[in-house]
Design a protein around this motif. Sequence first.
Motif, PDB file in Angstrom:
ATOM      1  N   ARG A   6      77.952  18.555 -21.792  1.00 19.33           N
ATOM      2  CA  ARG A   6      77.541  17.929 -23.048  1.00 19.33           C
ATOM      3  C   ARG A   6      77.840  16.433 -23.030  1.00 19.33           C
ATOM      4  O   ARG A   6      76.992  15.605 -23.353  1.00 19.33           O
ATOM      5  N   HIS A   7      79.072  16.074 -22.650  1.00 19.71           N
ATOM      6  CA  HIS A   7      79.434  14.661 -22.651  1.00 19.71           C
ATOM      7  C   HIS A   7      78.718  13.914 -21.524  1.00 19.71           C
ATOM      8  O   HIS A   7      78.362  12.732 -21.683  1.00 19.71           O
ATOM      9  N   ARG A   8      78.494  14.579 -20.402  1.00 23.52           N
ATOM     10  CA  ARG A   8      77.762  13.931 -19.308  1.00 23.52           C
ATOM     11  C   ARG A   8      76.384  13.505 -19.782  1.00 23.52           C
ATOM     12  O   ARG A   8      75.916  12.399 -19.479  1.00 23.52           O
ATOM     13  N   ARG A   9      75.720  14.350 -20.534  1.00 19.79           N
ATOM     14  CA  ARG A   9      74.369  14.022 -20.991  1.00 19.79           C
ATOM     15  C   ARG A   9      74.393  12.895 -22.021  1.00 19.79           C
ATOM     16  O   ARG A   9      73.451  12.092 -22.091  1.00 19.79           O
ATOM     17  N   ARG A  10      75.442  12.845 -22.828  1.00 16.29           N
ATOM     18  CA  ARG A  10      75.537  11.748 -23.795  1.00 16.29           C
ATOM     19  C   ARG A  10      75.692  10.415 -23.068  1.00 16.29           C
ATOM     20  O   ARG A  10      75.072   9.414 -23.436  1.00 16.29           O
ATOM     21  N   ILE A  11      76.523  10.398 -22.034  1.00 14.76           N
ATOM     22  CA  ILE A  11      76.695   9.171 -21.261  1.00 14.76           C
ATOM     23  C   ILE A  11      75.412   8.844 -20.495  1.00 14.76           C
ATOM     24  O   ILE A  11      75.032   7.675 -20.361  1.00 14.76           O
ATOM     25  N   LEU A  12      74.732   9.872 -20.035  1.00 15.62           N
ATOM     26  CA  LEU A  12      73.470   9.666 -19.313  1.00 15.62           C
ATOM     27  C   LEU A  12      72.444   8.980 -20.206  1.00 15.62           C
ATOM     28  O   LEU A  12      71.662   8.140 -19.747  1.00 15.62           O
ATOM     29  N   GLN A  13      72.442   9.308 -21.494  1.00 22.97           N
ATOM     30  CA  GLN A  13      71.542   8.645 -22.428  1.00 22.97           C
ATOM     31  C   GLN A  13      71.885   7.161 -22.521  1.00 22.97           C
ATOM     32  O   GLN A  13      71.006   6.295 -22.591  1.00 22.97           O
ATOM     33  N   ALA A  14      73.179   6.857 -22.472  1.00 18.87           N
ATOM     34  CA  ALA A  14      73.609   5.460 -22.522  1.00 18.87           C
ATOM     35  C   ALA A  14      73.163   4.710 -21.272  1.00 18.87           C
ATOM     36  O   ALA A  14      72.755   3.543 -21.341  1.00 18.87           O
ATOM     37  N   THR A  15      73.238   5.367 -20.112  1.00 19.45           N
ATOM     38  CA  THR A  15      72.806   4.691 -18.875  1.00 19.45           C
ATOM     39  C   THR A  15      71.300   4.455 -18.886  1.00 19.45           C
ATOM     40  O   THR A  15      70.824   3.440 -18.370  1.00 19.45           O
ATOM     41  N   GLU A  16      70.544   5.389 -19.452  1.00 23.54           N
ATOM     42  CA  GLU A  16      69.099   5.188 -19.550  1.00 23.54           C
ATOM     43  C   GLU A  16      68.789   3.996 -20.439  1.00 23.54           C
ATOM     44  O   GLU A  16      67.909   3.176 -20.131  1.00 23.54           O
ATOM     45  N   ASP A  17      69.531   3.865 -21.557  1.00 21.51           N
ATOM     46  CA  ASP A  17      69.336   2.718 -22.444  1.00 21.51           C
ATOM     47  C   ASP A  17      69.674   1.415 -21.723  1.00 21.51           C
ATOM     48  O   ASP A  17      68.977   0.395 -21.870  1.00 21.51           O
ATOM     49  N   ARG A  36      58.529  14.086  -4.539  1.00 19.00           N
ATOM     50  CA  ARG A  36      58.688  14.941  -5.712  1.00 19.00           C
ATOM     51  C   ARG A  36      59.913  14.592  -6.549  1.00 19.00           C
ATOM     52  O   ARG A  36      59.911  14.788  -7.758  1.00 19.00           O
ATOM     53  N   HIS A  37      60.972  14.100  -5.937  1.00 19.90           N
ATOM     54  CA  HIS A  37      62.221  13.851  -6.667  1.00 19.90           C
ATOM     55  C   HIS A  37      62.656  12.398  -6.500  1.00 19.90           C
ATOM     56  O   HIS A  37      63.696  12.104  -5.936  1.00 19.90           O
ATOM     57  N   LEU A  38      61.828  11.514  -7.001  1.00 20.77           N
ATOM     58  CA  LEU A  38      62.106  10.086  -6.945  1.00 20.77           C
ATOM     59  C   LEU A  38      61.500   9.438  -8.183  1.00 20.77           C
ATOM     60  O   LEU A  38      60.285   9.353  -8.329  1.00 20.77           O
ATOM     61  N   GLY A  39      62.373   9.001  -9.094  1.00 17.74           N
ATOM     62  CA  GLY A  39      61.871   8.416 -10.324  1.00 17.74           C
ATOM     63  C   GLY A  39      63.000   7.885 -11.187  1.00 17.74           C
ATOM     64  O   GLY A  39      64.154   7.763 -10.754  1.00 17.74           O
ATOM     65  N   GLY A  40      62.675   7.587 -12.420  1.00 16.69           N
ATOM     66  CA  GLY A  40      63.631   6.972 -13.332  1.00 16.69           C
ATOM     67  C   GLY A  40      64.885   7.784 -13.556  1.00 16.69           C
ATOM     68  O   GLY A  40      65.975   7.222 -13.733  1.00 16.69           O
ATOM     69  N   SER A  41      64.777   9.101 -13.564  1.00 14.19           N
ATOM     70  CA  SER A  41      65.969   9.932 -13.781  1.00 14.19           C
ATOM     71  C   SER A  41      66.964   9.777 -12.631  1.00 14.19           C
ATOM     72  O   SER A  41      68.178   9.879 -12.837  1.00 14.19           O
ATOM     73  N   ASN A  42      66.471   9.506 -11.430  1.00 18.19           N
ATOM     74  CA  ASN A  42      67.366   9.247 -10.298  1.00 18.19           C
ATOM     75  C   ASN A  42      68.109   7.924 -10.479  1.00 18.19           C
ATOM     76  O   ASN A  42      69.290   7.808 -10.138  1.00 18.19           O
ATOM     77  N   PHE A  43      67.420   6.922 -11.039  1.00 16.53           N
ATOM     78  CA  PHE A  43      68.075   5.644 -11.318  1.00 16.53           C
ATOM     79  C   PHE A  43      69.153   5.831 -12.391  1.00 16.53           C
ATOM     80  O   PHE A  43      70.226   5.224 -12.316  1.00 16.53           O
ATOM     81  N   ASP A  44      68.862   6.671 -13.398  1.00 14.65           N
ATOM     82  CA  ASP A  44      69.848   6.953 -14.440  1.00 14.65           C
ATOM     83  C   ASP A  44      71.104   7.584 -13.838  1.00 14.65           C
ATOM     84  O   ASP A  44      72.229   7.262 -14.237  1.00 14.65           O
ATOM     85  N   ASP A  45      70.900   8.500 -12.901  1.00 21.22           N
ATOM     86  CA  ASP A  45      72.042   9.167 -12.265  1.00 21.22           C
ATOM     87  C   ASP A  45      72.905   8.172 -11.490  1.00 21.22           C
ATOM     88  O   ASP A  45      74.138   8.279 -11.470  1.00 21.22           O
ATOM     89  N   ILE A  46      72.262   7.204 -10.832  1.00 23.16           N
ATOM     90  CA  ILE A  46      73.008   6.185 -10.085  1.00 23.16           C
ATOM     91  C   ILE A  46      73.842   5.341 -11.049  1.00 23.16           C
ATOM     92  O   ILE A  46      75.012   5.023 -10.784  1.00 23.16           O
ATOM     93  N   LEU A  47      73.257   4.974 -12.193  1.00 18.67           N
ATOM     94  CA  LEU A  47      74.004   4.225 -13.195  1.00 18.67           C
ATOM     95  C   LEU A  47      75.152   5.052 -13.763  1.00 18.67           C
ATOM     96  O   LEU A  47      76.231   4.526 -14.057  1.00 18.67           O
ATOM     97  N   LEU A  48      74.924   6.337 -13.918  1.00 19.68           N
ATOM     98  CA  LEU A  48      75.975   7.226 -14.426  1.00 19.68           C
ATOM     99  C   LEU A  48      77.190   7.202 -13.489  1.00 19.68           C
ATOM    100  O   LEU A  48      78.342   7.158 -13.948  1.00 19.68           O
ATOM    101  N   GLU A  49      76.928   7.222 -12.197  1.00 14.28           N
ATOM    102  CA  GLU A  49      78.021   7.150 -11.226  1.00 14.28           C
ATOM    103  C   GLU A  49      78.774   5.828 -11.350  1.00 14.28           C
ATOM    104  O   GLU A  49      80.011   5.787 -11.248  1.00 14.28           O
ATOM    105  N   ALA A  50      78.029   4.753 -11.596  1.00 13.90           N
ATOM    106  CA  ALA A  50      78.666   3.441 -11.753  1.00 13.90           C
ATOM    107  C   ALA A  50      79.529   3.400 -13.007  1.00 13.90           C
ATOM    108  O   ALA A  50      80.643   2.849 -12.999  1.00 13.90           O
ATOM    109  N   TYR A  51      79.024   3.973 -14.097  1.00  8.31           N
ATOM    110  CA  TYR A  51      79.804   4.048 -15.339  1.00  8.31           C
ATOM    111  C   TYR A  51      81.089   4.841 -15.107  1.00  8.31           C
ATOM    112  O   TYR A  51      82.185   4.437 -15.535  1.00  8.31           O
ATOM    113  N   ALA A  52      80.950   6.000 -14.451  1.00  7.47           N
ATOM    114  CA  ALA A  52      82.112   6.864 -14.222  1.00  7.47           C
ATOM    115  C   ALA A  52      83.146   6.173 -13.346  1.00  7.47           C
ATOM    116  O   ALA A  52      84.357   6.294 -13.568  1.00  7.47           O
ATOM    117  N   GLU A  53      82.666   5.434 -12.346  1.00  5.69           N
ATOM    118  CA  GLU A  53      83.569   4.719 -11.441  1.00  5.69           C
ATOM    119  C   GLU A  53      84.337   3.632 -12.192  1.00  5.69           C
ATOM    120  O   GLU A  53      85.558   3.472 -12.020  1.00  5.69           O
TER     121      GLU A  53
END
Length: 496
Positions: free
Chosen positions: A228-239, A196-213
């Motif tokens: 608000r800013h977390r979601r903006r960065i999340l859009q960048a990781t999805e791109d 149920r909880h395995l998909g592209g949004s999970n990959f985006d979250d992993i990239l978000l952690e890498a960006y933050a690190e």
Amino acid sequence: MAEYVGIDLGTTLSGLAYLKPDGNPEIVPNADGERLTPSVVFFDAHEDVKLVGSAARDGGEPDRTIFQIKRHMDDPEHLVDIDGKKWTPAEISALILSKLKRDCSKICGDINEVVITVPANFNELARKSTIAAAEMAGMKVRRLVNEPTAAAVYYAHSQGVKGRILVYDLGGGTLDTTILEVEGDNIKILTSEGARHLGGSNFDDILLEAYAEQYKKQTGADLYTDERHRRRILQATEDAKKMLSKLQRVNDTVANDQNSGIARIDLSRDHFEKMIRNMLTRTVLLVEQALDSAKLKPSDIDHVVLVGGSTRIPKVKTILEKMFGKTPKSCGNVDECVALGAALFAKKSAKIQEVCNASYGTVAMVYNAKTKEEKLMNSVVIPKNSPIPCSRTQVYQTSEDNERIIEVDITQGEDEDAKYVDVIGRITLDVPAGRPKGCEIAVTFSYDENQRVRALIVDKQSGRSKEVAVSYKGAGVLSEEELKRRSAHLRTMRIE
């Protein structure tokens, strides 16, 4: 009027397709000119309007913007509080469906009856909530169909695939792996497994952690401090994720909203694939589980077909090709094939044999002949992957003298241990007093074409019986009366 309409109500994207007079399905764009509508809802604080789609995603107020509501469709307690009004997952989904209906009907005509797709592993409550959402949006659900089944219908129609097919459906929020047999217009589902909880949004979250690190390492500051800013960065990781499906390396620059400096992000495809390796391994395990359930080997599969935006990740294709020894098939747009297949399913459903997505049974004392002991166990009445619709009966016996009330728990799950299955309902039946133990109780479960469960218990001695549809209680579950009231209210709302 559009007679055959299919809707893919997705975790991240939703789409509507209809069957043209020539028998081919076609995606209907929304009023914004998009073939697929982001499954996002924004509640404006200044105007009585609900934005749905791309405009909602860019609303800029995270506490008023709802993403991925589909992930909560099976939670009876989940509510979204906006300005003191509590919205259920079904209501939020109804806003998305309302936009699809209104926008698309301008092109394909009035939309009344629809086929809606759901993940193969959606449970009873999630399916019921999906039907409720459609009703609130002013549509009658002709059938619910599992997403991999709809995709297989489309591949059979558009590419002529036949034989044993494995559908690998990795979307924005869920994974489904389904094995089917396709012969012409006849499709028989053999088995489905999923997460149920395995998909592209999970990959985006992993990239978000890498960006933050990386940002922390380069500037010493946090990349984001609010949603608000977390979601903006999340859009960048999805791109970045999408670019890495085409390029071996991407570069990006990011900054926080505290003027702490700019960091340069350098990311390779190889590094990204290593970051998501565990999740991809989990998808492989589910594919193997599906093969084991169907008693098949990889060599028994004639075609592997790809569904969902996350299958564009090159590593996915590489893994599947290595596993099956053949190149997976892909259609023009893997995000659209579920909606297109649902439109075809609306006409061809009589030729498609679905199976139940889980085992259903009851908790009972079961005698073990080897140990000569009785143990409380999950007793399966309808096994997983039974062809549907179906009805199965199992006879049990009362365990005590003078038992006045018969209680039957309805379980969902395959495990024999009662602790590891979900109890999704209970039936109680009053029976006459003064009876010895050992009186027979017949328990019948029925599973309909929309994968909804009903239960019937019959006391064979007295003839007393009781039948119920599985129902849920919780703050996020609407009663029939409340559903009608909120349906009327939703149709007066301004949805853009």
